[in-house]
Design an enzyme around this catalytic site. Structure first.
Site, PDB file in Angstrom:
ATOM      1  N   PHE A   1      66.953 -25.829  -8.988  1.00  0.00           N
ATOM      2  CA  PHE A   1      67.926 -26.063  -7.922  1.00  0.00           C
ATOM      3  C   PHE A   1      68.010 -24.923  -6.915  1.00  0.00           C
ATOM      4  O   PHE A   1      68.378 -25.137  -5.762  1.00  0.00           O
ATOM      5  CB  PHE A   1      69.297 -26.418  -8.503  1.00  0.00           C
ATOM      6  N   GLU A   2      67.701 -23.714  -7.329  1.00  0.00           N
ATOM      7  CA  GLU A   2      67.676 -22.611  -6.363  1.00  0.00           C
ATOM      8  C   GLU A   2      66.423 -22.697  -5.502  1.00  0.00           C
ATOM      9  O   GLU A   2      66.426 -22.280  -4.354  1.00  0.00           O
ATOM     10  CB  GLU A   2      67.736 -21.255  -7.079  1.00  0.00           C
ATOM     11  N   GLY A   3      65.347 -23.235  -6.079  1.00  0.00           N
ATOM     12  CA  GLY A   3      64.080 -23.287  -5.357  1.00  0.00           C
ATOM     13  C   GLY A   3      63.393 -21.933  -5.386  1.00  0.00           C
ATOM     14  O   GLY A   3      64.012 -20.916  -5.712  1.00  0.00           O
TER      15      GLY A   3
ATOM     16  N   ARG B   1      72.822 -31.185  -8.830  1.00  0.00           N
ATOM     17  CA  ARG B   1      72.877 -30.009  -9.713  1.00  0.00           C
ATOM     18  C   ARG B   1      73.991 -30.149 -10.748  1.00  0.00           C
ATOM     19  O   ARG B   1      73.787 -29.889 -11.936  1.00  0.00           O
ATOM     20  CB  ARG B   1      73.095 -28.734  -8.893  1.00  0.00           C
TER      21      ARG B   1
END
Ligand code: NAG
Length: 254
Positions: A33-35, A163
Site C-alpha cells: 500500500f505504500e508502494g 488498505r
C-alpha cells in the site's frame, strides 16, 4: 504434575500477547500500500516520501538516509529502511506494544495494527474506538472499526478503503473475529451496500464463492421475496444471495 506443566506451557504458547516484530504478512501489506519509490516523491497529501512510505514529516530526510542510504535506493535498502522505521524507538511497533494490551493479541492482529499506526499515526490508534474495543476483548467489534478510517482531506480515498479492508482481513485471519455465522456468495458478483437497501451506496463488490463473516441479520428492502440482509464487517448484503455455510445462531438462517 507433569501434565499440569505441559498444560501450562500450551496455555502460554496459545495465549501470550504478541509483542512483535511485524510479521511478514504485515510487512507485505505495508509495502503493497505504500508502494515502492527509489527516489523522493510527493504523496497524495503533499508529503515528501521515499522508499516504502518513509515520510519526511516524520523522519529526518537529510542524506544519506539513516546515515547510510543515498537515492536511488535499492529495494533491499528500502526494506531495511522500512524495518528500521517500524521498530525505531517510540514508533509504530512500540506504539502497538504500548497501547494494544489485550492478553491474547496475536501476530496478525498486532501486524494489522502496526500498518494502521504507520499509515495514520500512533495518536490515531491510541485514541481510537478500535483500540478501546480491542482492549475490552471485543475483537469482532474492533475489526468493524477499520472501515471507518478511509478519509483524507474530507474525501473518501479508494486506496484507504482497500488498505483498511486488507488490514481487517489480516486482523481477523487467525479466527479472532469469527461469529460462528459465515457464508459464501451465491451469485456471479454481489454488491455490498452501506445500508440494508438496494438503493443504498455501494461499498464494494464480492465475487462468486467469496467467503463472508456475518455479524448480524437485519431487515431491509426486499430482494426476490427476501427482506433479510446480512451485516458484514464493511456493509450489508442481501441474504438472498448468500449460502449460509456455518451457523451457530438462529438469526444466521436467511
Ligand atoms: C430504501 O431506500 C429508498 C431511497 O432512499 C427509500 O425510499 C426506501 O424506503 C428504503 N427502503 C427500505 C426498506 O428501507
Amino acid at each position: 504434575m507433569k501434565l499440569a506443566i505441559i498444560l501450562s506451557v500450551i496455555a502460554v504458547a496459545s495465549c501470550a500477547r504478541y509483542t512483535g516484530p511485524t510479521n511478514q504478512a504485515g510487512v507485505n501489506l505495508i509495502k503493497e500500500f505504500e508502494g515502492w519509490y527509489p527516489n523522493f516523491y510527493t504523496d497524495p497529501v503533499g508529503i515528501r516520501t521515499i522508499g516504502y512510505g518513509h515520510a519526511c514529516h516524520v523522519w529526518d530526510c537529510s542524506l544519506p538516509l539513516n546515515g547510510r542510504y543515498t537515492p536511488p535506493l535499492t529495494q533491499a535498502q528500502g526494506q531495511e529502511l522500512l524495518k528500521s522505521d517500524l521498530s525505531a524507538a517510540g514508533r509504530y511497533e512500540a506504539c502497538v506494544r504500548s497501547y494494544a494490551t489485550l492478553s491474547t493479541l496475536n501476530a496478525n492482529q498486532y501486524s494489522a495494527l502496526v500498518s494502521f499506526a504507520f499509515n495514520l499515526g500512533c495518536g490515531s490508534l491510541q485514541t481510537s474506538t478500535l483500540l478501546r474495543l480491542l482492549n475490552a476483548g471485543n475483537v469482532l467489534g474492533a475489526s468493524a472499526e477499520f472501515g471507518k478510517w478511509i478519509n483524507a482531506g474530507g474525501q473518501v480515498l479508494p486506496g484507504l478503503v482497500r488498505r483498511r479492508e486488507a488490514e481487517r482481513v489480516l486482523f481477523c485471519s487467525s479466527g479472532g473475529c469469527a461469529t460462528g455465522c459465515a457464508g459464501s456468495v451465491a451469485a456471479t458478483s454481489l454488491t455490498v451496500r452501506k445500508e440494508p437497501n438496494t438503493s443504498a451506496a455501494v461499498v464494494t463488490s464480492l465475487s462468486s464463492g467469496a467467503r463472508v463473516d456475518i455479524y448480524s441479520r437485519t431487515t431491509g428492502s426486499t430482494v426476490n421475496g427476501n427482506n433479510h440482509w446480512f451485516q458484514l464487517p464493511n456493509g450489508y448484503v442481501s441474504a438472498y444471495y448468500i449460502t449460509v455455510t456455518s451457523s451457530s445462531h438462529s438469526w444466521c438462517a436467511k
